[in-house]
Every structure is written in C-alpha cells, then in structure tokens.
Design an enzyme around this catalytic site. Structure first.
Site: not given
Ligand code: GLP
Length: 235
Positions: A130, A135, A128, A59
């Site tokens: 995702h 989402e 959440n 993404d």
């Molecule tokens: C972000 C990314 C995800 C990631 C998630 C968790 O928004 N788009 O790909 O896995 O949130 O992030 P973190 O590893 O910093 O908890």
C-alpha cells in the site's frame, strides 16, 4: 541509514530551493522519521526555510483528533512542523474528526487542486504494497477517499497503539491519481522485511493488487532503499 535519510532530505531541500512556492507531499510511519530529522537539521543550519512551503499529508485515521498521540497530525507536529518555520495555514492533513468524512475528502481534493501539482511526494511502503492508505484491491480510487484498513495494515500499525482494538478501522487517504500527479515521487523503503514487496512493486507486473507497482509508470520516480530493502533486487 543516516546517509539515506540525508540523501532524501537533500532531494527535498533542493525542491524547496528551486521553487518559489514549493508544494510537498508528506508521509508518516517509521520510515520518514530520519528524513524529517535531517530536514530539521538543515533548517537549523540555515540551509532551508519552509516559509513559502505548502504541505499535503497523504492520510489520516478516521476518528482520531489531532491531539491523539497516534494521529498523523500529531506525528507531523512532533517530528517536523514544530521545529521549523512552516506557516500553520499552509499545512494540510485530512481531518479525521469531520463528522462527514466524504465531505472532508471533497474539501481535501479542492485544496490539492488549488495548490497545483505537488513538487515532490514522499512515500513509504506498506508490507502489502500500500501507498498512503491505498490498499490492494480490484480497482484503485483516483481521488481522496475513505478506506477500510486491511487486516495486515491494522496488525502492522497495532505496534503504535496499546492494543489492536484501539487501531482505527478506517482512514482518509489521498488517492492514487493525486499521488501519481506529483511531479516527482520519492519512495523510501527500509528493512529486510520489505525486500519481498520492494521487488514485487518495482520489478513485478503492474497491478492494483500491489498499489506501489503503479509507481513504475511514473517518469519522476526516485527510489531510496537501504541494503535490507534492496536485498531481492539484482543491483
Ligand atoms: C502506514 C502509512 C503509510 C506508510 C506505511 C509504512 O500505514 N499510512 O503512509 O508508508 O504504513 O509504514 P512504516 O514506514 O512505519 O513501515
């Protein structure tokens, strides 16, 4: 933690070694940082070369140029690409600056299709449920698409920006179909704050309201958790 990162890196190195033209699916966020650093060490020690590897990131934020410190393109350069022997034209990250984001999504899908199946997709997990930026919703989208970020995601990611208002409201994300199409999926989760969503994702009903719960259907799912994230599982 180092053990977990090294184990994840080992899976990736093994995939690279086993394939003539490996295709990796990459994630951002704080979770895979240690994995990338272990991959850099493996490269420096001559255990792996990325010369034949193609990568696809999950993404990117809409509206952030690759020069912006919080863009995922910048993150990938800083934490992996500039330290290894990747061919620049083998790196794929959605361009969040394309004036026509839908056109960018179509282009990304074409590139994904041309590359064939992703050999191993690294995934983190949002609070959440995702994955990428897919989402929770009544329905999930198969292909790359533009997404409106949820309030919880904006709040969670605000820690990387000077203020919450600076966090982009939209992103381009690979769809759930492309993620599930990968041959293997490496889900990495760290921290007790995610124990609840780990349990729901892996042990609860499969529902689009928890996108990660769809991973239960994938025959090549590998899950790596630290103690905190695994706290609610009966292991
Ligand atoms: C972000 C990314 C995800 C990631 C998630 C968790 O928004 N788009 O790909 O896995 O949130 O992030 P973190 O590893 O910093 O908890």
């Amino acid at each position: 933690m180092k053990q977990l990162d090294e184990k994840a890196a080992r899976y990736i190195v093994d995939v690279i070694s086993a394939n003539e033209r490996p295709v990796l699916g990459l994630a951002t966020g704080s979770t895979p940082l240690g994995v990338y650093s272990s991959l850099i060490t493996a490269y420096q020690q001559g255990q792996v070369s990325f010369k034949q590897t193609t990568t696809f990131n999950l993404d990117e934020y809409v509206g952030l140029p690759s020069s912006h410190e919080q863009s995922y393109a910048h993150y990938m350069q800083k934490h992996l690409f500039e330290h290894v022997d990747m061919e620049p034209n083998a790196i794929h990250i959605p361009n969040g600056m394309n004036a026509d984001p839908q056109q960018e999504c179509n282009l990304y899908d074409k590139q994904l299709e041309k590359a064939g199946r992703i050999d191993i997709q690294i995934l983190g997990l949002g609070h959440n449920g995702h994955i990428g930026f897919n989402e929770p919703d009544q329905a999930l989208i198969r292909n790359t698409h533009v997404v409106e970020l949820s309030e919880t995601t904006i709040a969670a990611n605000a820690r990387f920006f000077t203020s919450r208002d600076e966090v982009p409201k939209q992103a381009i994300t690979m769809g759930i179909g492309s993620i599930l199409h990968a041959k293997q999926i490496l889900l990495i989760v760290k921290g007790e704050d995610k124990a609840h969503i780990v349990h729901k994702s892996l042990c609860g009903p499969i529902t689009t309201q928890i996108p990660a719960s769809l991973l239960q259907t994938h025959p090549g799912l590998i899950v790596l958790l630290d103690r905190g994230a695994a706290k609610n599982l009966n292991l």
